[in-house]
Design an enzyme around this catalytic site. Structure first.
Site, PDB file in Angstrom:
ATOM      1  N   GLY A  46       0.908 -15.313   5.361  1.00  0.00           N
ATOM      2  CA  GLY A  46       0.946 -13.917   4.945  1.00  0.00           C
ATOM      3  C   GLY A  46       1.975 -13.711   3.849  1.00  0.00           C
ATOM      4  O   GLY A  46       2.954 -14.457   3.763  1.00  0.00           O
ATOM      5  N   GLN A  51       7.675  -9.505  -1.856  1.00  0.00           N
ATOM      6  CA  GLN A  51       8.234 -10.859  -1.817  1.00  0.00           C
ATOM      7  C   GLN A  51       8.131 -11.577  -3.160  1.00  0.00           C
ATOM      8  O   GLN A  51       8.813 -12.579  -3.378  1.00  0.00           O
ATOM      9  CB  GLN A  51       7.549 -11.697  -0.720  1.00  0.00           C
ATOM     10  CG  GLN A  51       7.846 -11.175   0.689  1.00  0.00           C
ATOM     11  CD  GLN A  51       7.126 -12.004   1.722  1.00  0.00           C
ATOM     12  OE1 GLN A  51       5.981 -11.719   2.065  1.00  0.00           O
ATOM     13  NE2 GLN A  51       7.776 -13.031   2.228  1.00  0.00           N
ATOM     14  N   CYS A  93       9.279 -16.790   7.834  1.00  0.00           N
ATOM     15  CA  CYS A  93       8.954 -15.921   6.704  1.00  0.00           C
ATOM     16  C   CYS A  93       9.247 -16.687   5.420  1.00  0.00           C
ATOM     17  O   CYS A  93      10.267 -17.368   5.341  1.00  0.00           O
ATOM     18  CB  CYS A  93       9.818 -14.667   6.781  1.00  0.00           C
ATOM     19  SG  CYS A  93       9.583 -13.554   5.393  1.00  0.00           S
ATOM     20  N   LEU A  94       8.356 -16.570   4.438  1.00  0.00           N
ATOM     21  CA  LEU A  94       8.573 -17.283   3.177  1.00  0.00           C
ATOM     22  C   LEU A  94       9.842 -16.799   2.475  1.00  0.00           C
ATOM     23  O   LEU A  94      10.402 -17.523   1.654  1.00  0.00           O
ATOM     24  CB  LEU A  94       7.358 -17.130   2.259  1.00  0.00           C
ATOM     25  CG  LEU A  94       6.084 -17.819   2.772  1.00  0.00           C
ATOM     26  CD1 LEU A  94       4.897 -17.495   1.886  1.00  0.00           C
ATOM     27  CD2 LEU A  94       6.275 -19.326   2.875  1.00  0.00           C
ATOM     28  N   HIS A 135       4.270  -7.965  10.803  1.00  0.00           N
ATOM     29  CA  HIS A 135       5.351  -8.640  10.062  1.00  0.00           C
ATOM     30  C   HIS A 135       5.252  -8.277   8.571  1.00  0.00           C
ATOM     31  O   HIS A 135       6.255  -7.927   7.940  1.00  0.00           O
ATOM     32  CB  HIS A 135       5.224 -10.161  10.272  1.00  0.00           C
ATOM     33  CG  HIS A 135       6.167 -10.983   9.443  1.00  0.00           C
ATOM     34  ND1 HIS A 135       7.107 -11.823   9.994  1.00  0.00           N
ATOM     35  CD2 HIS A 135       6.314 -11.110   8.097  1.00  0.00           C
ATOM     36  CE1 HIS A 135       7.789 -12.419   9.019  1.00  0.00           C
ATOM     37  NE2 HIS A 135       7.322 -12.005   7.865  1.00  0.00           N
ATOM     38  N   GLU A 136       4.043  -8.353   8.019  1.00  0.00           N
ATOM     39  CA  GLU A 136       3.869  -8.053   6.591  1.00  0.00           C
ATOM     40  C   GLU A 136       4.112  -6.580   6.306  1.00  0.00           C
ATOM     41  O   GLU A 136       4.686  -6.225   5.278  1.00  0.00           O
ATOM     42  CB  GLU A 136       2.464  -8.454   6.117  1.00  0.00           C
ATOM     43  CG  GLU A 136       2.131  -9.934   6.221  1.00  0.00           C
ATOM     44  CD  GLU A 136       3.197 -10.840   5.651  1.00  0.00           C
ATOM     45  OE1 GLU A 136       3.855 -10.470   4.664  1.00  0.00           O
ATOM     46  OE2 GLU A 136       3.406 -11.927   6.210  1.00  0.00           O
ATOM     47  N   HIS A 139       7.629  -5.732   5.754  1.00  0.00           N
ATOM     48  CA  HIS A 139       8.112  -6.025   4.402  1.00  0.00           C
ATOM     49  C   HIS A 139       7.993  -4.794   3.505  1.00  0.00           C
ATOM     50  O   HIS A 139       8.830  -4.565   2.629  1.00  0.00           O
ATOM     51  CB  HIS A 139       7.311  -7.170   3.771  1.00  0.00           C
ATOM     52  CG  HIS A 139       7.767  -8.536   4.173  1.00  0.00           C
ATOM     53  ND1 HIS A 139       9.027  -9.005   3.915  1.00  0.00           N
ATOM     54  CD2 HIS A 139       7.119  -9.556   4.808  1.00  0.00           C
ATOM     55  CE1 HIS A 139       9.141 -10.256   4.373  1.00  0.00           C
ATOM     56  NE2 HIS A 139       7.999 -10.605   4.918  1.00  0.00           N
TER      57      HIS A 139
HETATM   58 NI    NI Z   1       7.609 -12.494   5.824  1.00  0.00          NI
END
Ligand code: NI
Length: 173
Positions: A46, A51, A93-94, A135-136, A139
């Protein structure tokens, strides 16, 4: 399509609140294509536009494990129902590279959004997909999964990431 740079914690931009998209046009579709390519390359399941440095309410997700990709695109997503029952996944998470922690979230949610073509859609999600969507969507509000951890644990992770970043910025010429 192009792979974009992923911002990592601690980066104040990740804490910005993203704005709604007025129209899903070619520019937004190009953004979604880039986000998907960036996510696959990372690799991750995701990614939110913030991000890669754009405060727009756009998310891409792909949970498929096989060769065949099954991307999901969410523009202006809104959760309309959340279950009272929670589930727990070990999340990463990235934007928080190499760090993982268990997070509790409602295990079902229903979300309204616009798809890749700007069509209104509604999706009922469960388990991993529900967790990933939430989660997304966090963000988009400037929230990271480490915000759910104890202060001690969170500070430890942020410190570690700051050190790693400094080491990466060092140059020898
Ligand atoms: Ni994330």
């Amino acid at each position: 399509m192009a792979i974009r740079k992923i911002l990592t914690e601690p980066d104040p931009f990740l804490r910005q609140i993203s704005h709604d998209i007025e129209k899903v046009d070619d520019e937004i579709r190009k953004l979604m294509d880039d986000m998907l390519e960036t996510m696959y390359a990372a690799p991750g399941i995701g990614l939110a536009a913030i991000q890669i440095g754009l405060a727009k309410r756009v998310i891409v997700i792909d949970l498929s494990k096989e060769e065949e990709k099954k991307p999901l695109y969410f523009v202006n997503p809104k959760v309309i129902i959340k279950s009272k029952n929670n589930c727990t996944y070990e999340e990463g998470c990235l934007s928080v590279p190499g760090q993982f922690a268990e997070v509790d979230r409602p295990d079902e949610c229903e979300v309204n959004y616009l798809d890749y073509y700007g069509q209104k859609k509604k999706l009922k999600a469960k388990g991993l997909l529900a967790t990933c969507i939430q989660h997304e969507m966090d963000h988009l509000e400037g929230i990271l999964f480490i915000d759910y951890l104890s202060k001690l644990k969170k500070n430890y992770i942020v410190k570690k990431l700051s050190k790693q970043k400094k080491a990466l910025e060092r140059i020898v010429v």
